[in-house]
Design a protein around this motif. Structure first.
Motif, PDB file in Angstrom:
ATOM      1  N   PRO A 111       0.978  -1.248   0.054  1.00 59.02           N
ATOM      2  CA  PRO A 111      -0.019   0.048   0.010  1.00 59.02           C
ATOM      3  C   PRO A 111       0.895   1.301   0.021  1.00 59.02           C
ATOM      4  N   VAL A 112       0.257   2.416  -0.768  1.00 56.52           N
ATOM      5  CA  VAL A 112       1.025   3.557  -0.753  1.00 56.52           C
ATOM      6  C   VAL A 112       1.352   4.090   0.623  1.00 56.52           C
ATOM      7  N   GLY A 113       2.583   4.622   0.959  1.00 52.73           N
ATOM      8  CA  GLY A 113       2.566   4.971   2.391  1.00 52.73           C
ATOM      9  C   GLY A 113       3.316   4.274   3.255  1.00 52.73           C
ATOM     10  N   SER A 114       3.381   2.946   2.957  1.00 49.49           N
ATOM     11  CA  SER A 114       3.882   1.630   3.865  1.00 49.49           C
ATOM     12  C   SER A 114       5.642   1.889   3.893  1.00 49.49           C
ATOM     13  N   ASN A 115       6.007   2.564   2.904  1.00 47.08           N
ATOM     14  CA  ASN A 115       7.397   2.582   2.811  1.00 47.08           C
ATOM     15  C   ASN A 115       7.804   3.677   1.870  1.00 47.08           C
ATOM     16  N   ARG A 116       8.615   4.661   2.504  1.00 45.71           N
ATOM     17  CA  ARG A 116       9.011   5.919   1.858  1.00 45.71           C
ATOM     18  C   ARG A 116       9.666   5.607   0.556  1.00 45.71           C
ATOM     19  N   ASN A 117      11.017   4.883   0.989  1.00 54.39           N
ATOM     20  CA  ASN A 117      11.892   4.850  -0.464  1.00 54.39           C
ATOM     21  C   ASN A 117      11.429   3.919  -1.493  1.00 54.39           C
ATOM     22  N   LEU A 118      10.303   2.885  -1.103  1.00 55.42           N
ATOM     23  CA  LEU A 118       9.798   2.219  -2.098  1.00 55.42           C
ATOM     24  C   LEU A 118       8.681   2.880  -2.954  1.00 55.42           C
ATOM     25  N   ASP A 119       8.040   4.002  -2.228  1.00 59.08           N
ATOM     26  CA  ASP A 119       6.975   4.747  -2.833  1.00 59.08           C
ATOM     27  C   ASP A 119       7.716   5.469  -3.772  1.00 59.08           C
ATOM     28  N   LEU A 120       8.849   6.095  -3.766  1.00 60.48           N
ATOM     29  CA  LEU A 120       9.658   6.814  -4.509  1.00 60.48           C
ATOM     30  C   LEU A 120       9.970   5.733  -5.835  1.00 60.48           C
ATOM     31  N   ARG A 121      10.309   4.568  -5.697  1.00 62.77           N
ATOM     32  CA  ARG A 121      10.375   3.661  -6.817  1.00 62.77           C
ATOM     33  C   ARG A 121       9.189   3.391  -7.710  1.00 62.77           C
ATOM     34  N   ARG A 122       7.971   3.311  -6.934  1.00 66.67           N
ATOM     35  CA  ARG A 122       6.702   3.271  -7.334  1.00 66.67           C
ATOM     36  C   ARG A 122       6.376   4.511  -8.216  1.00 66.67           C
ATOM     37  N   GLU A 123       6.620   5.516  -7.659  1.00 69.94           N
ATOM     38  CA  GLU A 123       6.658   6.927  -8.736  1.00 69.94           C
ATOM     39  C   GLU A 123       7.342   6.840  -9.857  1.00 69.94           C
ATOM     40  N   PHE A 124       8.623   6.180  -9.592  1.00 66.40           N
ATOM     41  CA  PHE A 124       9.335   6.572 -10.888  1.00 66.40           C
ATOM     42  C   PHE A 124       8.819   5.375 -11.924  1.00 66.40           C
ATOM     43  N   ILE A 235       6.988   2.385  14.681  1.00 68.64           N
ATOM     44  CA  ILE A 235       7.597   2.815  13.311  1.00 68.64           C
ATOM     45  C   ILE A 235       7.099   4.629  13.341  1.00 68.64           C
ATOM     46  N   LYS A 236       5.919   4.824  13.407  1.00 66.90           N
ATOM     47  CA  LYS A 236       5.407   5.891  13.458  1.00 66.90           C
ATOM     48  C   LYS A 236       5.834   6.789  14.603  1.00 66.90           C
ATOM     49  N   VAL A 237       6.011   6.260  15.757  1.00 63.83           N
ATOM     50  CA  VAL A 237       6.477   7.054  16.882  1.00 63.83           C
ATOM     51  C   VAL A 237       7.878   7.491  16.386  1.00 63.83           C
ATOM     52  N   THR A 238       8.888   6.319  16.150  1.00 61.34           N
ATOM     53  CA  THR A 238      10.166   6.628  15.886  1.00 61.34           C
ATOM     54  C   THR A 238      10.576   7.538  14.804  1.00 61.34           C
ATOM     55  N   ARG A 239       9.672   7.636  13.531  1.00 61.27           N
ATOM     56  CA  ARG A 239       9.612   8.633  12.642  1.00 61.27           C
ATOM     57  C   ARG A 239       9.435  10.034  13.083  1.00 61.27           C
ATOM     58  N   ALA A 240       8.094  10.068  13.990  1.00 64.53           N
ATOM     59  CA  ALA A 240       8.075  11.446  14.391  1.00 64.53           C
ATOM     60  C   ALA A 240       8.916  12.185  15.524  1.00 64.53           C
ATOM     61  N   LEU A 241       9.520  11.179  16.069  1.00 65.71           N
ATOM     62  CA  LEU A 241      10.522  11.742  17.129  1.00 65.71           C
ATOM     63  C   LEU A 241      11.952  12.135  16.361  1.00 65.71           C
ATOM     64  N   MET A 242      12.167  11.532  15.292  1.00 62.47           N
ATOM     65  CA  MET A 242      13.328  11.814  14.718  1.00 62.47           C
ATOM     66  C   MET A 242      13.459  13.099  13.865  1.00 62.47           C
ATOM     67  N   PRO A 243      14.317  13.909  13.964  1.00 65.59           N
ATOM     68  CA  PRO A 243      14.606  15.049  13.194  1.00 65.59           C
ATOM     69  C   PRO A 243      14.584  14.978  11.645  1.00 65.59           C
ATOM     70  N   THR A 244      14.181  15.677  10.842  1.00 68.21           N
ATOM     71  CA  THR A 244      13.953  15.613   9.550  1.00 68.21           C
ATOM     72  C   THR A 244      15.305  15.690   9.071  1.00 68.21           C
ATOM     73  N   SER A 245      15.914  14.689   8.178  1.00 70.93           N
ATOM     74  CA  SER A 245      16.979  14.907   7.629  1.00 70.93           C
ATOM     75  C   SER A 245      16.943  14.042   6.227  1.00 70.93           C
ATOM     76  N   ASP A 246      18.256  14.343   5.422  1.00 72.97           N
ATOM     77  CA  ASP A 246      18.071  13.739   4.096  1.00 72.97           C
ATOM     78  C   ASP A 246      18.838  12.462   4.028  1.00 72.97           C
ATOM     79  N   ASP A 247      18.898  11.817   5.239  1.00 69.32           N
ATOM     80  CA  ASP A 247      19.443  10.392   5.155  1.00 69.32           C
ATOM     81  C   ASP A 247      18.638   9.406   4.098  1.00 69.32           C
ATOM     82  N   VAL A 248      19.122   8.545   3.515  1.00 67.79           N
ATOM     83  CA  VAL A 248      18.340   7.517   2.606  1.00 67.79           C
ATOM     84  C   VAL A 248      17.725   6.457   3.447  1.00 67.79           C
ATOM     85  N   PHE A 249      18.520   6.117   4.488  1.00 66.90           N
ATOM     86  CA  PHE A 249      18.174   4.885   5.127  1.00 66.90           C
ATOM     87  C   PHE A 249      18.295   5.220   6.941  1.00 66.90           C
TER      88      PHE A 249
END
Length: 296
Positions: A111-124, A235-249
């Protein structure tokens, strides 16, 4: 022609293409002094320096190629935007085939939204499917090399195999080397379909427990952290607590990938392992046996 040749996977693809007698052009950023560039030259690849933002330069570099292989890594600017420029250049140059930088689980089933990096691959992928060029994506599950430490599944220090959900869920693993060998063979095969799916080994968490115990000679135990619902919340909590960055992984991205795998949704089937009989698939046991020992 290959983009992303200075990366680990890309460099291995070049090696296997050369072993199969292919003429390889490696696209690198203008002025790149990466040690990998010298290695590519030693392997016989032709180095072409380009500005990846300049479609005219990319089109010229693609001229005469029979297949453009992408092994780039990054976020939207790379996976979607830069690969789109590379795709447009390939089309403009009349290149017949394109292999995008997928090399992952089957994102088409997620489903869209379940994996950021794979959503980008789907878009391309959606852009690629609209282009007048034959495309082939290589899907290989998780790189089994990650099981030696980077993926928090087999904890050698604690003699535990960690998982969420079902310990009997089938999981796809393929080494980086085997993925590169298969990609090189596919790049030279004019008859490839839209998707090719491979797994060096299909294993369950219980299977990983058995292998880890056999390889180390010590008894590993299973550690079920919780169900997939709880994992998704974490996963949602971890993502919310981490500062926004350009890290790929970032850590939460790896967690998303494991959640996807444990769900069973992106299981690869049918497998195309037999398409190139000369490729020997490396089992997980061999990967674990050859891991670098670290002090405990």
């Amino acid at each position: 022609m290959l983009a992303g040749a200075t990366g680990d996977l890309g460099g291995r693809i070049v090696k296997h293409l050369r072993q199969r007698g292919a003429i390889v052009r490696a696209l690198v950023r203008a002025g790149s002094a990466a040690p990998a560039v010298a290695s590519l030259r030693e392997q016989g690849a032709t180095i072409i320096e380009v500005d990846f933002n300049d479609e005219a330069q990319l089109t010229k570099a693609c001229s005469g190629a029979t297949c453009v292989v992408s092994a780039v890594s990054g976020l939207r600017e790379v996976i979607v935007e830069m690969q789109t420029r590379l795709l447009q250049a390939a089309v403009a140059a009349g290149v017949p085939r394109f292999i995008p930088s997928d090399y992952c689980i089957d994102y088409t089933k997620l489903p869209v939204g379940s994996n950021r990096n794979l959503d980008l691959r789907r878009e391309f992928s959606e852009r690629l499917d609209k282009a007048p060029i034959r495309a082939t994506s290589i899907l290989n599950g998780m790189f089994s090399d990650l099981l030696t430490g980077q993926a928090p599944v087999i904890l050698f220090k604690f003699k535990r195999v960690v998982y969420w959900g079902n310990a009997d869920q089938a999981l796809d693993f393929t080494t980086t080397e085997d993925t590169a060998a298969f990609t090189a063979a596919a790049a030279l095969d004019a008859t490839t379909p839209r998707f090719l799916r491979v797994a060096g080994e299909v294993a369950t968490i219980r299977g990983l427990q058995v292998v880890a115990s056999a390889v180390t000679g010590e008894q590993f135990r299973l550690f079920r952290v919780g169900g997939l619902g709880a994992f998704g919340t974490l996963i949602k909590v971890t993502r919310a607590l981490m500062p926004t960055s350009d890290d790929v992984f970032p850590p939460w991205q790896g967690m998303q990938y494991l959640h996807n795998m444990f769900s069973g949704l992106p299981k690869l089937e049918p497998l195309d392992n037999a398409r190139y009989p000369d490729i020997r698939w490396t089992p997980v046991r061999e990967v674990l046996a050859n891991r670098e020992q670290v002090p405990e």
